[in-house]
Design an enzyme around this catalytic site. Structure first.
Site, PDB file in Angstrom:
ATOM      1  N   THR A   1       0.818  -1.215   0.000  1.00  0.00           N
ATOM      2  CA  THR A   1       0.000   0.000   0.000  1.00  0.00           C
ATOM      3  C   THR A   1       0.849   1.261   0.000  1.00  0.00           C
ATOM      4  OG1 THR A   1      -0.142  -0.174   2.406  1.00  0.00           O
ATOM      5  CG2 THR A   1      -1.993  -1.050   1.145  1.00  0.00           C
ATOM      6  N   ASP A   2       2.109   1.149   0.392  1.00  0.00           N
ATOM      7  CA  ASP A   2       2.909   2.376   0.560  1.00  0.00           C
ATOM      8  C   ASP A   2       3.176   3.077  -0.770  1.00  0.00           C
ATOM      9  OD1 ASP A   2       4.676   0.338  -0.215  1.00  0.00           O
ATOM     10  OD2 ASP A   2       6.246   0.916   1.214  1.00  0.00           O
TER      11      ASP A   2
ATOM     12  N   SER B   1      31.872  -4.409   6.418  1.00  0.00           N
ATOM     13  CA  SER B   1      30.850  -5.067   7.214  1.00  0.00           C
ATOM     14  C   SER B   1      31.453  -6.187   8.035  1.00  0.00           C
ATOM     15  CB  SER B   1      29.751  -5.638   6.312  1.00  0.00           C
ATOM     16  OG  SER B   1      28.877  -6.459   7.057  1.00  0.00           O
TER      17      SER B   1
ATOM     18  N   SER C   1      13.346  -5.830   6.529  1.00  0.00           N
ATOM     19  CA  SER C   1      13.969  -4.560   6.131  1.00  0.00           C
ATOM     20  C   SER C   1      15.417  -4.407   6.580  1.00  0.00           C
ATOM     21  CB  SER C   1      13.138  -3.372   6.642  1.00  0.00           C
ATOM     22  OG  SER C   1      11.851  -3.396   6.104  1.00  0.00           O
ATOM     23  N   SER C   2      16.198  -5.438   6.341  1.00  0.00           N
ATOM     24  CA  SER C   2      17.625  -5.331   6.643  1.00  0.00           C
ATOM     25  C   SER C   2      18.284  -4.264   5.784  1.00  0.00           C
ATOM     26  CB  SER C   2      18.313  -6.687   6.426  1.00  0.00           C
ATOM     27  OG  SER C   2      18.120  -7.154   5.103  1.00  0.00           O
ATOM     28  N   SER C   3      17.836  -4.112   4.531  1.00  0.00           N
ATOM     29  CA  SER C   3      18.438  -3.102   3.654  1.00  0.00           C
ATOM     30  C   SER C   3      18.088  -1.693   4.125  1.00  0.00           C
ATOM     31  CB  SER C   3      17.988  -3.306   2.212  1.00  0.00           C
ATOM     32  OG  SER C   3      16.579  -3.212   2.094  1.00  0.00           O
TER      33      SER C   3
ATOM     34  N   GLU D   1      17.560   3.367  -2.549  1.00  0.00           N
ATOM     35  CA  GLU D   1      17.170   2.011  -2.934  1.00  0.00           C
ATOM     36  C   GLU D   1      16.463   1.998  -4.291  1.00  0.00           C
ATOM     37  OE1 GLU D   1      15.280  -1.994  -0.943  1.00  0.00           O
ATOM     38  OE2 GLU D   1      16.019  -0.352   0.282  1.00  0.00           O
TER      39      GLU D   1
ATOM     40  N   ASP E   1       9.503   1.117   4.813  1.00  0.00           N
ATOM     41  CA  ASP E   1      10.605   0.510   5.550  1.00  0.00           C
ATOM     42  C   ASP E   1      11.533   1.571   6.137  1.00  0.00           C
ATOM     43  OD1 ASP E   1       9.436  -1.757   4.588  1.00  0.00           O
ATOM     44  OD2 ASP E   1      11.077  -2.306   3.234  1.00  0.00           O
TER      45      ASP E   1
END
Length: 390
Positions: free
Chosen positions: A32-33, A64, A126-128, A160, A172
């Site tokens: 929906t976003d 990382s 939502s790790s990204s 993104e 996110d």
């Protein structure tokens, strides 16, 4: 060893600070976003943490703790969307944020970053976005940009969308940047207005479980983009800018219009899902606002309805997710649905606290019987958004 100590070992000097940004789980409101509708995520205690220092020589160094790879060194004035560092791999996300900040006119002259994350990758949590937002939060402070949480979220989304090439909505990043402890975030994706909704399930004898199926999804494979394009086609045929503008009371007429227009039947399904899921967000908000325990429990059937829509209309579920939902509900859960982009990832399950262990064991046993990898199950504890740690 802390990320700050690792930074010093890696780069030979102390970082300017350490920042954290959480992953998120979405209670209700899926796909929906980008239709400028409503969503209701909450931040998780799982975070991306970054030790960062600014540079003035145009060099960006990224490392990382979670990847067995050397430091990635780039020049900020050479960052290009969909380049070698814009087509995948963890480094694309922080590099994309630097590009987005500079593209927006902010004088980011380089940085050294060392990151570590406890947000499960590929789990729809939502790790990204956590990597993007922690980078944006750190650079915002180090370069004195004075950008608000929503502004940082929009820039992270642009990273993104344009740099990495995934056409995600803003939910996110907004959840990671703007959530508060003990609350779910009611977000209007049209004007980015937010409302912090108290979400203390424990006080009502309830828990929200996250079940990570450990099935990895890949949003860049075209499935997400195809559904977004279908939603945009549906809005065009209906003569609205976004599906947000189709009222739930008018859904039947809208679907009839689409069918008469001759659009592909999948467009009809996508529109039905989006409009009905916007309505489900409003229903959940109404139930939470009463504060009555019985009404909070009544969220369960709405979660079930949401999963059926994601499975049958959007068609983004998978056998593992369906097994979670079916088993959890059969074992006494109040309701459950998949969450996130789909094709794997995670589900949310609303349970009585007294039933949490039994539901967890039932789902785990069902996975074992089906020959699936054991799922990871943990409670969703509403946690704070992006912040400086030290």
């Amino acid at each position: 060893m802390s990320v700050a100590a690792q930074f010093k070992d890696l780069y030979g000097y102390e970082p300017a600070g350490v920042w954290a940004a959480p992953g998120r789980v979405n209670l209700i409101g899926e796909y929906t976003d980008f239709n400028e509708g409503f969503v209701m995520p909450l931040a998780l205690p799982h975070t991306a943490v970054a030790a960062v220092a600014r540079r003035t020589d145009g060099v960006l160094r990224l490392h990382s703790a979670d990847i067995d790879a050397p430091v990635t060194e780039l020049r900020v004035d050479e960052l290009t969307p969909l380049s070698a560092y814009g087509q995948g791999g963890w480094a694309a996300y922080p590099a994309g944020v630097v590009w987005a900040l500079r593209d927006a006119g902010h004088a980011v002259t380089g940085a050294d970053l060392h990151l570590a994350s406890t947000v499960p990758t590929g789990a729809g949590l939502s790790s990204s976005a956590a990597l993007e937002v922690v980078t944006a939060c750190a650079l915002n402070e180090l370069f004195g940009l004075e950008l608000s949480g929503p502004e940082l979220a929009v820039l992270a989304q642009r990273a993104e969308n344009v740099f990495v090439g995934v056409p995600c909505g803003v939910m996110d990043q907004m959840a990671s940047a703007c959530a508060t402890e003990g609350h779910a975030l009611h977000l209007d994706c049209r004007d980015l207005s937010t409302r912090q909704v108290p979400f203390d399930l424990a006080a009502r004898g309830l828990e929200l479980l996250v079940v990570d199926t450990r099935v990895k999804h890949e949003l860049g494979d075209g499935a997400y983009a195809e559904r977004r394009a279908g939603c945009e086609e549906g809005a065009r045929v209906l003569g609205v800018s976004h599906l947000r503008d189709v009222a739930y009371a008018e859904l039947g007429d809208a679907l009839a219009t689409l069918e008469r227009s001759g659009v592909d039947e999948k467009v009809v399904r996508y529109v039905r899902h989006v409009v009905s899921d916007d309505h489900r967000v409003e229903q959940v908000i109404g139930l939470l606002d009463t504060g009555r325990s019985a009404d909070v429990r009544a969220i369960g059937p709405i979660l079930n309805q949401g999963h059926a829509s994601l499975r049958d209309d959007l068609r983004i579920s998978c056998p593992e997710l369906d097994l979670v939902i079916d088993t959890a509900v059969a074992s006494g859960a109040l309701g459950a649905r998949m969450t996130g982009g789909g094709f794997g990832g995670s589900a949310v399950v609303l349970v009585e606290s007294a039933d949490a262990d039994a539901v967890t064991k039932a789902v785990t046993a069902a996975f074992e019987e089906a020959g699936y990898t054991a799922p990871r199950v943990f409670p969703a504890v509403p946690s704070p958004g992006a912040h400086r740690v030290s």
